[in-house]
Design an enzyme around this catalytic site. Structure first.
Site, PDB file in Angstrom:
ATOM      1  N   GLU A  83       0.824  -1.226   0.000  1.00  0.00           N
ATOM      2  CA  GLU A  83       0.000   0.000   0.000  1.00  0.00           C
ATOM      3  C   GLU A  83       0.855   1.273   0.000  1.00  0.00           C
ATOM      4  OE1 GLU A  83      -3.242  -0.044   2.846  1.00  0.00           O
ATOM      5  OE2 GLU A  83      -3.274   2.131   2.933  1.00  0.00           O
ATOM      6  N   LYS A 267      -7.263  -0.530  11.699  1.00  0.00           N
ATOM      7  CA  LYS A 267      -6.652  -1.020  10.456  1.00  0.00           C
ATOM      8  C   LYS A 267      -5.433  -0.169  10.118  1.00  0.00           C
ATOM      9  CE  LYS A 267      -6.179  -1.472   5.762  1.00  0.00           C
ATOM     10  NZ  LYS A 267      -5.402  -0.639   4.839  1.00  0.00           N
ATOM     11  N   ASP A 283       4.152 -14.255  12.049  1.00  0.00           N
ATOM     12  CA  ASP A 283       2.800 -14.674  11.665  1.00  0.00           C
ATOM     13  C   ASP A 283       1.840 -13.498  11.842  1.00  0.00           C
ATOM     14  OD1 ASP A 283       0.239 -15.719  11.592  1.00  0.00           O
ATOM     15  OD2 ASP A 283       0.691 -17.461  12.828  1.00  0.00           O
ATOM     16  N   HIS A 381      -2.010  10.233  -0.890  1.00  0.00           N
ATOM     17  CA  HIS A 381      -2.176   8.972  -1.607  1.00  0.00           C
ATOM     18  C   HIS A 381      -2.069   9.157  -3.111  1.00  0.00           C
ATOM     19  CE1 HIS A 381      -3.105   5.666   0.956  1.00  0.00           C
ATOM     20  NE2 HIS A 381      -4.044   6.301   1.628  1.00  0.00           N
TER      21      HIS A 381
HETATM   22  C1  MEV Z   1      -5.818   3.183   5.082  1.00  0.00           C
HETATM   23  O1  MEV Z   1      -5.117   2.007   4.753  1.00  0.00           O
HETATM   24  C2  MEV Z   1      -5.768   3.436   6.572  1.00  0.00           C
HETATM   25  C3  MEV Z   1      -6.633   4.595   7.072  1.00  0.00           C
HETATM   26  O2  MEV Z   1      -7.977   4.416   6.608  1.00  0.00           O
HETATM   27  C4  MEV Z   1      -6.582   4.578   8.585  1.00  0.00           C
HETATM   28  C5  MEV Z   1      -7.553   5.514   9.257  1.00  0.00           C
HETATM   29  O3  MEV Z   1      -8.608   5.828   8.671  1.00  0.00           O
HETATM   30  O4  MEV Z   1      -7.273   5.883  10.420  1.00  0.00           O
HETATM   31  C6  MEV Z   1      -6.162   5.905   6.512  1.00  0.00           C
END
Ligand code: MEV
Length: 429
Positions: A83, A267, A283, A381
């Site tokens: 990513e 995430k 792992d 991004h």
């Molecule tokens: C993207 O991979 C991760 C984000 O969505 C985390 C977040 O929203 O805090 C940018």
């Protein structure tokens, strides 16, 4: 002596120049440098020893996050991830935390939990008593299974017995064998020990044992990181430091209160943690399972991190989660790039690696919240995304930068647009 990990302009170097710098930073051998660059990575023969039905090896970009200062020590962090913006985000956030003195981390002893399920027990409470009374016998039997880890200071430490009064198949006893895995992740050792003591557990409890397997909710093996960011470091563009700091706290509050947001917030934390877990041959499914089950430990899924302001208005972040990683055994010792990644980190213990992971997770969370609470995530991004789109459209060499620039100027990043820009410039030349 290691140099500083505060490397301005690292991103401007060529891949070979970056590797040369790493070699000097961590005293890597030629072979280790080649393993990191991919020139001598995981071979087919090694891969065939790792899993079944092998047909090849699968590559991922390996990037280096800079600027990490953790407990006063400089680290360059290897991250394997597909990513865009994750490596840049971690490096940027580590610089902000560095302005406040760097990350402080701590961790628990590397204690894993091996679970033994006991069914058909007529009086679960009496069986629980008998098992706890026989604790030393059970621990001794567990420790006979792996004298090496016992010699290294690890092994079975404790026994817990939980009575589950009701389940879809009625009551059951759950025995937890608490096991110090030292510098291993511990899955094999703990599973072996759990299987070995199960017959004795059945005999003492008068029940029938079924599952004997470790728990990935490794909540006896937590790692923590803390970072302070001076409010002045948060100022950018039209946003004052105070606004960004307050925005980050409000963004965190959203994740605390709402599980839909918490999933994405966590995430983002795992973007950083997983990338290092993968690069070091650990792992990552185990780490993911542990993180999310820990985030739901209260019965309500919530944020793994905290963000607040101190008396001076500086931003203070903390992160705590289970991090069952090893630096010996498994892929950490077979995969040439994983071995080289561990050398680059220079970690001496699994706990040190877990603490680095906590710091990277906190940095990644900071990078995401800072962007989200100010200009939004897309601007950062878009540049890399535009590059990928330009390459997918067939741009090569200098044309890549040109197509990227035109698409960003127009704020239209799409394959058809990249193709049109390319065609136009081909017609013109
Ligand atoms: C993207 O991979 C991760 C984000 O969505 C985390 C977040 O929203 O805090 C940018």
């Amino acid at each position: 002596m290691r140099q500083s990990s505060r490397l301005t302009g690292f991103y401007k170097l060529s891949a070979q120049e970056r590797i040369d710098l790493l070699q000097e930073f961590a005293d890597l051998t030629e072979e280790q440098a080649k393993a990191l660059s991919g020139a001598a990575g995981l071979g087919l023969t090694q891969a065939e020893h790792m899993i079944e039905n092998v047909v090849g090896v699968f590559g991922l970009p390996l990037g280096i996050a800079t600027n990490f200062l953790i407990n006063g020590r400089d680290y360059l962090i290897p991250m394997a991830i597909e990513e865009p913006s994750v490596v840049a985000g971690a490096s940027f956030a580590a610089r902000l935390v560095r302005d406040g003195g760097g990350f402080k981390t701590c961790s628990d002893e590397p204690l894993m939990i091996g679970q033994i399920q006991v069914l058909d027990v007529s009086d679960p409470w009496a069986a629980r008593f008998e098992l706890l009374a026989a604790k030393e016998r059970i621990l001794a039997l567990a420790n006979e299974q792996d004298p090496v880890i016992v010699k290294l200071g690890g092994g079975a430490r404790d026994l817990e017995v939980r009575v589950v009064e009701s389940s879809p198949v009625g009551p059951m006893l759950i025995v937890h064998l608490i096991y110090d895995a030292r510098d291993a992740m511990g899955a094999n050792t703990v599973n072996t020990a759990a299987e070995a003591v199960a017959p004795l557990v059945a005999e003492i409890s008068g029940g029938r044992t079924l599952l004997r397997i470790l728990s990935n909710l490794a909540d006896r093996r937590l790692a923590r990181a803390k970072g302070i960011i001076p409010v002045s470091s948060l100022e950018h563009g039209e946003f004052s430091g105070e606004e960004v700091a307050q925005g980050i706290v409000e963004a965190w509050a959203f994740a605390v209160a709402d599980r839909y947001r918490a999933a994405t917030h966590n995430k983002g934390i795992m973007n950083g943690i997983d990338a290092v877990v993968i690069a070091t041959g650990n792992d990552w499914r185990a780490i993911e399972a542990g993180a999310h089950s820990y985030a739901a430990r209260s019965g309500r899924y919530t944020s793994l991190s905290t963000w607040n302001l101190d008396r001076e208005g500086n931003l203070v972040g903390t992160l705590e989660l289970p991090l069952a990683v090893g630096i010996i055994g498994g892929a950490t010792r077979v995969h040439p790039a994983a071995k080289a990644a561990l050398k680059l980190l220079g970690v001496q213990t699994a706990r040190e690696l877990a603490e680095i992971l906590a710091a990277v997770g906190l940095a990644q969370n900071l990078a995401a919240l800072r962007a989200l609470a100010s200009e939004g995530i897309q601007r950062g991004h878009m540049k890399l995304h535009a590059r990928q789109v330009a390459i997918a459209a067939g741009a090569e060499g200098e044309m890549i930068d040109r197509v990227v620039r035109d698409m960003l100027d127009e704020k239209v990043v799409r394959l058809d647009r990249a193709e049109a820009i390319l065609n136009k410039s081909r017609d013109a030349s």
